[in-house]
Scaffold this active site. Structure first.
Site, PDB file in Angstrom:
ATOM      1  N   ALA A  83     -26.482  -5.209  17.502  1.00  0.00           N
ATOM      2  CA  ALA A  83     -25.872  -4.973  19.034  1.00  0.00           C
ATOM      3  C   ALA A  83     -26.577  -4.684  19.779  1.00  0.00           C
ATOM      4  CB  ALA A  83     -24.781  -4.018  17.830  1.00  0.00           C
ATOM      5  N   GLY A  98     -26.286  -5.494  13.173  1.00  0.00           N
ATOM      6  CA  GLY A  98     -25.350  -6.690  13.590  1.00  0.00           C
ATOM      7  C   GLY A  98     -25.489  -8.303  13.528  1.00  0.00           C
ATOM      8  N   GLU A 124     -24.711  -8.361   9.804  1.00  0.00           N
ATOM      9  CA  GLU A 124     -23.495  -8.201   9.406  1.00  0.00           C
ATOM     10  C   GLU A 124     -23.173  -9.188   9.962  1.00  0.00           C
ATOM     11  OE1 GLU A 124     -24.096  -3.582   9.875  1.00  0.00           O
ATOM     12  OE2 GLU A 124     -23.349  -4.682  11.455  1.00  0.00           O
ATOM     13  N   GLU A 135     -29.123   1.621  11.485  1.00  0.00           N
ATOM     14  CA  GLU A 135     -28.092   2.723  12.059  1.00  0.00           C
ATOM     15  C   GLU A 135     -28.743   4.100  11.417  1.00  0.00           C
ATOM     16  OE1 GLU A 135     -25.813  -1.207  11.411  1.00  0.00           O
ATOM     17  OE2 GLU A 135     -27.272  -0.665  10.498  1.00  0.00           O
TER      18      GLU A 135
END
Length: 232
Positions: free
Chosen positions: A63, A108, A111, A131
């Protein structure tokens, strides 16, 4: 579209996240464009989709931390929900989606690859859930899909340690199905997509639904799901 390109070759579509200057990081606009691109795919004439990133360094580096650092709590929650909604759209997309992971797939990026049906990667790929090193928990389904794919123990090790893994280890633990030299990755993904596209399209769609839906229930209920789709 500013950050997403789409190409159609026969029954196969190729979606490319095209933000290489930011290592294809996901910001709000990228997520919105991914959603719009999948919404626009002609399901009558497309039987498989390949998802990849532009450039040779990164599939999706994660992200966009720069954008996230400016968000209020409410905006951050909305961003997380948008990512979850988009990734769930890919996961439940009626036709198979193959992730061709070229380079970094962190946070991300890992993911979104896990929301795809099949993952193959280049030999320079790096996967990870970093994270907790940033003081946050994985979003976009990271804690849920990773455990389902590689088992709870390995998922906990990766998530708790925030340690990245290379392509060979991703293959060993079952996170990816195959590893290719970078220059062979996209052709391999397109070949696999074309192999899928040659099969009966309704049967393939029903197989995807049976597997996805069946994984959410016990085996007795899952068999009933399969039986109902078998008759369609």
């Amino acid at each position: 579209m500013e950050f997403i390109t789409y190409e159609q070759d026969g029954f196969v579509g190729v979606v490319t996240i095209n933000r290489p200057q930011a290592l294809n990081a996901l910001n709000s606009q990228v997520l919105e464009e991914i959603e719009a691109t999948f919404d626009a795919i002609d399901l009558d004439n497309t039987r498989a989709v390949v998802l990849t990133g532009a450039g040779e360094k990164s599939f999706v580096a994660g992200a966009d931390i720069g954008e996230m650092s400016t968000l209020t709590k409410a905006e951050g929650e909305a961003f997380g929900k948008k990512g979850n909604d988009v990734f769930r759209k890919i996961e439940t997309f009626p036709i198979p989606v193959i992730a061709a992971v070229n380079g970094f797939a962190l946070g991300g990026g890992c993911e979104i690859s896990m929301s795809c049906d099949i993952r193959i990667c280049s030999d320079n790929a790096v996967f990870g859930q970093p994270e907790v090193g940033l003081g946050i928990t994985p979003g976009f389904g990271g804690t849920q899909r990773l455990a389902r794919l590689v088992g709870a123990g390995m998922a906990k090790q990766m998530i708790y340690s925030a340690r990245n893994i290379k392509a060979d280890e991703a293959y060993r633990i079952g996170l990816v199905n195959a590893v290719y030299p970078l220059e062979e990755l996209l052709p391999a993904a397109e070949k696999l997509a074309n192999t899928i596209a040659k099969n009966a399209p309704i049967a393939v769609r029903n197989c995807k639904k049976a597997i996805n839906d069946g994984l959410q229930v016990n085996i007795d209920e899952a068999i009933v799901i399969e039986e109902k789709l078998f008759l369609k």
